[in-house]
Design an enzyme around this catalytic site. Structure first.
Site, PDB file in Angstrom:
ATOM      1  N   HIS A 292     -11.606  -5.846   8.300  1.00 53.50           N
ATOM      2  CA  HIS A 292     -12.341  -5.607   7.047  1.00 53.50           C
ATOM      3  C   HIS A 292     -13.603  -4.807   7.338  1.00 53.50           C
ATOM      4  O   HIS A 292     -14.588  -4.915   6.628  1.00 53.50           O
ATOM      5  CB  HIS A 292     -12.744  -6.913   6.352  1.00 53.50           C
ATOM      6  CG  HIS A 292     -11.603  -7.833   6.063  1.00 53.50           C
ATOM      7  ND1 HIS A 292     -11.215  -8.819   6.923  1.00 53.50           N
ATOM      8  CD2 HIS A 292     -10.769  -7.902   5.000  1.00 53.50           C
ATOM      9  CE1 HIS A 292     -10.174  -9.465   6.408  1.00 53.50           C
ATOM     10  NE2 HIS A 292      -9.886  -8.929   5.256  1.00 53.50           N
TER      11      HIS A 292
ATOM     12  N   GLU B 209       0.841  -1.200   0.000  1.00 46.32           N
ATOM     13  CA  GLU B 209       0.000   0.000   0.000  1.00 46.32           C
ATOM     14  C   GLU B 209       0.873   1.245   0.000  1.00 46.32           C
ATOM     15  O   GLU B 209       0.569   2.228  -0.680  1.00 46.32           O
ATOM     16  CB  GLU B 209      -0.951  -0.022   1.191  1.00 46.32           C
ATOM     17  CG  GLU B 209      -2.009  -1.134   1.122  1.00 46.32           C
ATOM     18  CD  GLU B 209      -1.470  -2.518   1.429  1.00 46.32           C
ATOM     19  OE1 GLU B 209      -0.368  -2.624   2.017  1.00 46.32           O
ATOM     20  OE2 GLU B 209      -2.145  -3.514   1.086  1.00 46.32           O
TER      21      GLU B 209
HETATM   22  C1  LIG Z   1      -1.939  -5.039   4.379  1.00 45.99           C
HETATM   23  C2  LIG Z   1      -2.900  -5.846   3.568  1.00 45.99           C
HETATM   24  N1  LIG Z   1      -3.097  -5.527   2.279  1.00 45.99           N
HETATM   25  C3  LIG Z   1      -3.980  -6.234   1.527  1.00 45.99           C
HETATM   26  C4  LIG Z   1      -4.666  -7.279   2.063  1.00 45.99           C
HETATM   27  C5  LIG Z   1      -5.681  -8.058   1.233  1.00 45.99           C
HETATM   28  N2  LIG Z   1      -5.149  -9.394   0.959  1.00 45.99           N
HETATM   29  C6  LIG Z   1      -5.428 -10.437   1.759  1.00 45.99           C
HETATM   30  S1  LIG Z   1      -4.628 -11.815   1.302  1.00 45.99           S
HETATM   31  C7  LIG Z   1      -3.932 -11.055  -0.019  1.00 45.99           C
HETATM   32  C8  LIG Z   1      -3.051 -11.819  -0.939  1.00 45.99           C
HETATM   33  C9  LIG Z   1      -1.839 -12.344  -0.254  1.00 45.99           C
HETATM   34  O1  LIG Z   1      -1.098 -13.121  -1.157  1.00 45.99           O
HETATM   35  P1  LIG Z   1       0.193 -13.891  -0.706  1.00 45.99           P
HETATM   36  O2  LIG Z   1       1.039 -13.021   0.144  1.00 45.99           O
HETATM   37  O3  LIG Z   1       0.833 -14.475  -1.899  1.00 45.99           O
HETATM   38  O4  LIG Z   1      -0.367 -15.026   0.263  1.00 45.99           O
HETATM   39  P2  LIG Z   1      -1.296 -16.276  -0.106  1.00 45.99           P
HETATM   40  O5  LIG Z   1      -2.714 -15.839   0.092  1.00 45.99           O
HETATM   41  O6  LIG Z   1      -1.019 -16.667  -1.490  1.00 45.99           O
HETATM   42  O7  LIG Z   1      -0.935 -17.349   0.867  1.00 45.99           O
HETATM   43  C10 LIG Z   1      -4.327  -9.717  -0.076  1.00 45.99           C
HETATM   44  C11 LIG Z   1      -3.921  -8.751  -1.106  1.00 45.99           C
HETATM   45  C12 LIG Z   1      -4.425  -7.580   3.417  1.00 45.99           C
HETATM   46  N3  LIG Z   1      -5.069  -8.597   4.018  1.00 45.99           N
HETATM   47  N4  LIG Z   1      -3.538  -6.866   4.137  1.00 45.99           N
END
Ligand SMILES: Cc1ncc(C[n+]2csc(CCOP(=O)(O)OP(=O)(O)O)c2C)c(N)n1
Ligand SMILES: [Mg+2]
Lengths: 363, 337
Positions: free
Chosen positions: B129, B60
Site C-alpha cells: 500500500h 483490476e
Molecule cells: C489485487 C488487489 N486488489 C484490491 C485490493 C484491495 N482490497 C483488499 S481486501 C478487498 C476486498 C476483498 O473482499 P473478499 O475477497 O470478499 O474478502 P474478505 O475481505 O471479505 O474476506 C479489496 C478490494 C487488494 N488488496 N488486492
C-alpha cells in the site's frame, strides 16, 4: 453431485443436534478443542483491534463470525499439508498453537517480530504451521496452491494444499486460472471460497453472487463444488474431510464455498455503517459459529455455561499476557528490528546496490 | 474560492466532468455506493446516478479491459484502482492494449481512458500500500503519467487527463490527500487549510499535461520532484540553505523538458528526488536527459535521492522514505564541487 453446489451442506440443526449424512461424528475432545481455538481467535481479535485503536499498531483485521472456517480446516488437515491463507483465517494458526507472543510482536512490528518488520500487521508467514506467506494483494496465491499440490503429486508425496479466496476476489483472473490448472492437472488441492457476503463495501452480487452460487463456478471447470454452511463447525469439518480424501486418493481438486458472514468491519480502516445496516450481523440467519458449536456441546452434555465463561476468561488472560509481553518489547514506532533487516533478504546474497545503500545509511 | 483538500478537489473534478460530459463514467472497487476507500468518489453515485458512477468487481484486469472497450466505443471512462500497488494485475491491459490501440490500428481505435490510483508511502501501509510505480508506466510508450502535488493542480490535471484523447495513468499521492507532508513525520499533521494551493475554483478549468511548475526559484541548483516529494524537496532545500530552484514536474509523460533544461542551464547543478526505489527509477531517465542536454553547463555530477532498492518495509517507514535530510545532504555535496 451436480446439485451440491446449489444446496447447503449443514450438520447442526436449529436445536443444536448433529444430523444428516455429513455428520463427521467428532469426539467430544475435538469439539472442545475447536471451541477453544475459535474463542481464542475471537479474544485475540478483540484485544488486538483495541491495540490498534490505542495507536500501538498501524492496521488490524478481524475474522469475527468466520472463526469456524480456519479452525475446523486447520484441525482437520495434516501437519504436512499447506494452507494458502487469506488474512481472515487466523484461526488456522490459533488452532495449531502458534505462539501468541510471536503474533503480537509481528503486529507491533517490534524488535522481536518474526517477519523482521518487513510486513504489514497480520500478513503472517508460518511455514512450520502449514501457513504460506500472506501478502496484501488479494487472490494471487490461489494458483500457488495448485502448483504446490502438483509438485507434491510429482514427487509422489501425499501432502495436499488448501487455499482460500474471498468471494469478492473470485472476480480476479487468479481464481479462474487456478481452477483451470487444478482441473487439467487433477491437482490434489482443496480450493475454498469464503463467501462472507461482503468485499469491503460491495455485497456479493458485485462479484456475480446473484447470478449463481460461488460453488457452482466449479461446474464449468469440471470440478465438484460443495456449498457449505461456514458457520457450522461440523459441516466445515465434514466437507473438508471429503475434499481432502478425494485429493489424497488422486481424484483431484474440490471447490468449496463456505457460506458465512463478515460480522465486523473489513479492517481497522473501515466503517461498515456507511454501507450496510448496523444491526445486519445480528440478523444473519446462520447464526454465530461459536454459539452454535457451544449449543451443540451443551446439548450433548459435554459443555456448560460455567465452563464456557471460565474458558473465555482463561483465553483472555492468555491474550492479555501476550500483549503485555509484546508491549514490553515495544509497539509500532517504539521498537523495531535492526534497520539492517530492511536490506536483508531482497536476494539470497545481497548485490552491490544494497551493500552500497546500507553503507550510505551507516549500518 | 473554497479551500479544498486534495480528496475534495479530485471529487470536484469528477463531479464537474460528470455534469459536463455524458460520456464520462466512473467505476472501480468500492467507488459506487460507498464512494471509494479514500472517499474520492463520495456522493457521486447519489448525485449522478448508478449508470455514471458504480462499483466494479475485484478485478483490476477486468476494470481496465472494460474501460478500454468503453473508451474505444467513444466514452471517457475514469477507472479507479484502489491502490497503485494493485494496478499490476491490469498491467497487460495497460501496456499491450491501452497504450497501443491507436498505433496498431493506424488510428482506427483509441482509448481515452483515465486510470486514477493512490500511490506512495508515508502512511505505514507496508509493502503493498506504499509503492510508487510511475517509472514502469513512463517506460511504456503510449501511456501518459500524471502526478499532482496539491489540490489546485489535482483538479485541473484530472480534468485535463479526462479530456485527453490518450490513456492517462493518474497517480494521486495519498499522503497528500488531507494535507501537505514534507517528510518530517515527528511534527504535527498539517491540513490544506490556509495553503494557497488549496484554493480551488468551483468551475471547470484545466492544468495542461506536460507543463511543469516552478515551485521555488533559485540560482545555485535545480531540484526535480513530483507528488509528495515536492513538499519534501521544499523542506530539504530550506534545511540545506542552498538557493535551489524547485521544479514540480506534475506530469512525467509528457515531460516538460524545456523547463528542466532552462533551469539546469541556469543553475548548473541538478538533484532528482523520488520516493520509488532508485535503480531503474524515473530519476535515471531524468539524469540521462539532463546530462545529454546540459552537460557543458553542469558544475557537479547529477545526484539522485530515492527509496532504497528494497521492497517498502513496514517497520522502517522512515528509514526507507527519502526525507528532507537526505536531500539536504545531496545538495550540500553538489555545492562542494
Ligand atoms: C489485487 C488487489 N486488489 C484490491 C485490493 C484491495 N482490497 C483488499 S481486501 C478487498 C476486498 C476483498 O473482499 P473478499 O475477497 O470478499 O474478502 P474478505 O475481505 O471479505 O474476506 C479489496 C478490494 C487488494 N488488496 N488486492
Ligand atoms: Mg468477502
Amino acid at each position: 453431485m451436480r446439485d451440491l453446489p446449489f444446496g447447503l451442506v449443514r450438520v447442526l440443526d436449529e436445536a443444536g443436534q448433529a444430523v444428516g449424512p455429513w455428520n463427521p461424528r467428532l469426539e467430544a475432545d475435538t469439539l472442545r478443542e475447536g471451541l477453544r481455538a475459535m474463542l481464542l481467535t475471537r479474544a485475540f481479535d478483540e484485544r488486538l483491534f483495541r491495540s490498534h485503536r490505542q495507536g500501538k499498531t498501524s492496521f488490524y483485521m478481524k475474522s469475527t463470525g468466520e472463526e469456524a472456517i480456519g479452525v475446523a480446516q486447520s484441525m482437520m488437515l495434516g501437519r504436512e499439508d499447506m494452507c494458502f491463507p487469506t488474512y481472515r483465517v487466523m484461526g488456522w494458526l490459533h488452532a495449531r498453537g502458534y505462539p501468541l507472543i510471536d503474533m503480537v510482536n509481528q503486529i507491533f512490528s517490534n524488535a522481536n517480530d518474526p517477519l523482521k518488520g518487513r510486513q504489514l500487521p497480520i500478513l503472517f508467514s508460518a511455514r512450520d504451521y502449514g501457513f504460506y506467506t500472506l501478502s496484501g494483494n488479494v487472490g494471487s496465491r490461489f494458483g500457488h496452491a495448485v502448483g504446490w499440490a502438483m509438485a507434491s503429486a510429482y514427487r509422489g508425496d501425499d501432502k495436499i494444499a488448501l487455499a482460500y479466496i474471498g468471494e469478492g476476489t473470485t472476480a480476479e483472473g487468479d481464481f479462474h486460472e487456478a481452477l483451470t490448472f487444478a482441473a487439467v492437472y487433477r491437482a490434489p488441492a482443496v480450493l475454498c471460497v469464503t463467501n462472507n457476503q461482503w468485499a469491503i463495501s460491495s455485497y456479493s452480487g458485485i462479484a456475480g453472487g446473484e447470478e449463481t452460487t460461488f460453488a457452482a463456478k466449479a461446474i464449468a471447470y469440471g470440478l465438484p463444488g460443495l456449498r457449505v454452511d461456514g458457520n457450522d463447525f461440523l459441516a466445515v469439518w465434514a466437507a473438508t474431510e471429503w475434499a481432502a480424501e478425494r485429493a489424497r486418493s488422486n481424484l483431484g481438486t474440490t471447490l468449496i464455498e463456505l457460506f458465512t458472514y463478515r460480522a465486523s468491519g473489513h479492517s481497522t480502516s473501515d466503517d461498515p455503517t456507511k454501507y450496510r445496516p448496523a444491526d445486519e450481523a445480528a440478523h444473519w440467519p446462520l447464526g454465530d459459529p461459536v454459539e452454535r458449536l457451544k449449543g451443540h456441546m451443551i446439548a450433548l452434555g459435554e459443555w456448560d455455561e460455567a465452563r464456557h465463561a471460565a474458558l473465555i476468561e482463561t483465553l483472555d488472560t492468555q491474550v492479555r499476557e501476550a500483549v503485555k509481553t509484546g508491549e514490553a518489547v515495544g509497539t509500532l514506532g517504539k521498537s523495531k528490528p535492526s534497520v539492517a533487516e530492511m536490506f536483508e533478504g531482497v536476494f539470497k546474497e545481497p548485490d552491490w546496490r544494497v551493500v552500497e545503500q546500507r553503507r550510505e545509511l551507516g549500518i | 474560492m473554497p479551500a479544498m483538500n486534495m480528496i475534495q478537489a479530485l471529487n470536484h473534478a469528477l463531479d464537474v466532468m460528470l455534469a459536463r460530459d455524458p460520456d464520462v463514467l466512473i467505476f472501480g472497487e468500492d467507488t459506487g455506493y460507498f464512494g471509494g476507500v479514500f472517499r474520492v468518489t463520495d456522493g457521486l453515485q447519489a448525485k449522478h446516478g448508478l449508470k455514471r458512477c458504480f462499483d466494479a468487481p475485484i478485478s483490476e484486469g477486468g476494470i481496465i479491459a472494460t474501460a478500454i472497450g468503453m473508451g474505444a466505443y467513444g466514452l471517457r471512462p475514469v477507472a479507479e484502482i484502489q491502490f497503485a500497488d494493485y494496478i499490476l494485475p491490469a498491467f497487460d491491459q495497460l501496456v499491450s492494449e491501452a497504450a497501443r490501440l491507436r498505433y496498431r490500428s493506424a488510428g482506427e481505435f483509441w482509448a481515452p481512458i483515465t486510470v486514477r490510483s493512490p500511490y506512495g508511502g508515508g502512511i505505514f501501509g507496508g509493502q503493498t500500500h506504499s509503492q510508487s510505480p510511475e517509472a514502469i508506466f513512463a517506460h511504456i510508450t503510449g501511456l501518459k503519467t500524471v502526478i499532482p502535488s496539491n489540490p489546485y493542480d489535482a483538479k485541473g490535471l484530472l480534468i485535463a487527463a479526462i479530456e485527453d484523447d490518450d490513456p492517462v495513468v493518474f497517480l494521486e499521492p495519498k499522503r497528500l490527500y488531507n494535507g501537505p507532508f514534507d517528510g518530517r513525520h515527528d511534527q504535527a499533521l498539517k491540513t490544506w487549510a490556509g495553503d494557497p494551493r488549496a484554493e480551488v475554483p468551483e468551475e471547470h478549468y484545466t492544468v495542461p499535461l506536460g507543463k511543469a511548475a516552478i515551485e521555488r526559484e533559485g540560482a545555485d541548483a535545480t531540484v526535480l520532484a513530483y507528488g509528495t516529494m515536492v513538499h519534501v524537496a521544499a523542506a530539504g532545500i530550506a534545511e540545506s540553505g542552498v538557493d535551489a530552484e524547485l521544479i514540480d514536474l506534475r506530469s512525467i509523460v509528457p515531460l516538460d523538458i524545456e523547463t528542466i533544461v532552462a533551469s539546469v542551464r541556469k543553475t548548473g547543478r541538478c538533484v532528482i528526488l523520488h520516493e520509488a526505489s532508485r535503480f531503474g527509477g524515473f530519476g535515471g531517465e531524468l539524469a540521462a536527459l539532463v546530462q545529454e542536454r546540459c552537460f557543458y553547463h553542469l558544475k557537479s555530477p547529477i545526484e539522485r535521492v530515492a527509496g532504497w532498492d528494497t521492497p517498502y518495509p513496514h517497520a522502517f517507514e522512515w528509514d526507507y522514505f527519502p526525507g528532507p535530510a537526505r536531500l539536504a545532504k545531496a545538495l550540500a555535496r553538489c555545492m562542494e564541487r
